[in-house]
Write an enzyme that holds these catalytic residues in place. Structure first.
Site: not given
Ligand code: NI
Length: 169
Positions: A46, A95, A136-137, A140
């Site tokens: 992702g 990442l 999770h995304e 963000h």
């Molecule tokens: Ni992430």
């Protein structure tokens, strides 16, 4: 297609809530292509636009198994409209948070609403790994990293490591 540079902690932009997208124009479509390319290259499952320095509510993901065909998913302006239960996301990584993984407590099942790249409304009922990736995304997009959801002790260990490395540069 261009490989985009992935922004990493402690860059401040990662803690900023993102702006809603009002017009899914050619620039957004081009950004989606480049984000997908960057995610597959990394490789990751992702990627949120804020991770490539773009303050927009946009994410791409693909959780199809490695030996299967790619299946790119795009979510624009997504939000979690309901969530229930809890599960332990084991060994979660990001990442934008290199060289660190941790278990993270997540909701077990969620419902997400948003639009796809063709402006079509989407509603996703997710559980398990998909629910983890979406949480999770979407985090963000709200300026939250998974290290914000772990114990202060564990976060401290990671922060010390990062700042020691920054000093060395
Ligand atoms: Ni992430």
């Amino acid at each position: 297609m261009a490989l985009l540079e992935i922004v990493t902690y402690p860059e401040k932009i990662l803690s900023r809530p993102t702006r809603l997208i009002e017009n899914i124009d050619g620039d957004i479509q081009y950004l989606i292509e480049n984000m997908a390319h960057t995610m597959y290259q990394a490789p990751g499952v992702g990627l949120a636009a804020i991770q490539v320095g773009i303050n927009k509510s946009l994410m791409v993901y693909d959780i199809s198994p490695k030996d299967k065909e790619r299946s790119l998913q795009v979510l624009i302006n997504p939000r979690i409209v309901s969530s229930e239960g809890s599960l332990l996301s084991e060994d979660e990584g990001c990442l934008s948070v290199p060289d660190f993984r941790s278990d993270v407590k997540r909701a077990a099942a969620i419902t997400v609403e948003g639009v796809d790249r063709n402006e079509k409304p989407v509603r996703i009922d997710a559980e398990g790994f998909l629910a983890i990736v979406l949480q999770h995304e979407i985090d963000h997009l709200n300026g939250i990293l998974f290290i914000d959801r772990i114990s202060a002790l564990k976060r401290g260990i990671y922060k010390r490591k990062v700042f020691k490395n920054l000093k060395r540069k």
